[in-house]
Design a protein around this motif. Structure first.
Motif: not given
Length: 195
Positions: A4-23
């Motif tokens: 579960t922790f690994d899945m959360q960390q992976e999703e966290l990285e994905v969210l940060e990359s997708i929304y980079l620069g989105d105000d």
């Protein structure tokens, strides 16, 4: 470390990359995220907050609309919106769903807000299978035949005149449409009034 922790960390990285620069996106901490849906300050906008629990994504995240930004929404409206978003999350248990929920709300914001105003039924559910997306896309393509417009063909002379007018940058030179006042007055003539 748990899966579960690994899945959360992976999703966290994905969210940060997708929304980079989105105000509109804001990460409060490693488990809490906010997204502002709709035009800023509009009564048809809202700030959606999603908070992961320890067992997320095997359990639904907490959906929170009780932020200061959402003061224009009454409790009944917030409860309705939370219920609709929560129902979408039911279909995605065990999968990363934060991005999908944000996108679903963005795409259906007009319908959701209209449902609140008119007490209408909720928007359609998410399409969960890629085959459904392909089938829906094919149906849309079949309904609307594509018509290609022919490109406008210019003669060499027309191209030369266009180049002379706009240059190699494709922009009209500053002052190209200005009027020479002296030349204009000399052409119109100047008459003295005698009185």
């Amino acid at each position: 470390m748990s899966a579960t922790f690994d899945m959360q960390q992976e999703e966290l990285e994905v969210l940060e990359s997708i929304y980079l620069g989105d105000d509109c996106f804001k990460q409060i901490n490693n488990t809490t995220f906010q997204y502002k849906c709709g035009e800023d300050g509009s009564p048809k906008s809202m700030l959606l907050e999603i908070c992961w629990g320890e067992m997320y994504p095997d359990e639904k995240p907490v959906i929170n609309l009780n932020t200061f930004y959402n003061n224009h929404l009454d409790k009944t409206s917030k409860d309705y919106l939370c219920k609709q978003i929560s129902e979408q999350a039911d279909d995605m248990l065990g999968c990363a769903m934060t991005y999908t929920l944000f996108e679903w709300v963005k795409e259906n914001l007009e319908t959701l807000m209209g449902s609140i105003a008119n007490n209408l039924p909720p928007p359609p559910p998410l399409i969960s299978h890629p085959e459904d997306v392909k089938n829906e896309k094919n149906q849309k393509d079949e309904k609307q035949p594509k018509v290609k417009k022919p490109k406008e063909q210019l003669t060499k002379n027309q191209k030369k005149k266009l180049f002379d007018r706009v240059g190699n940058r494709g922009e009209v030179a500053r002052g190209a449409d200005w009027v020479d006042v002296i030349k204009h007055l000399s052409q119109t003539g100047f008459k003295l009034e005698t009185g």
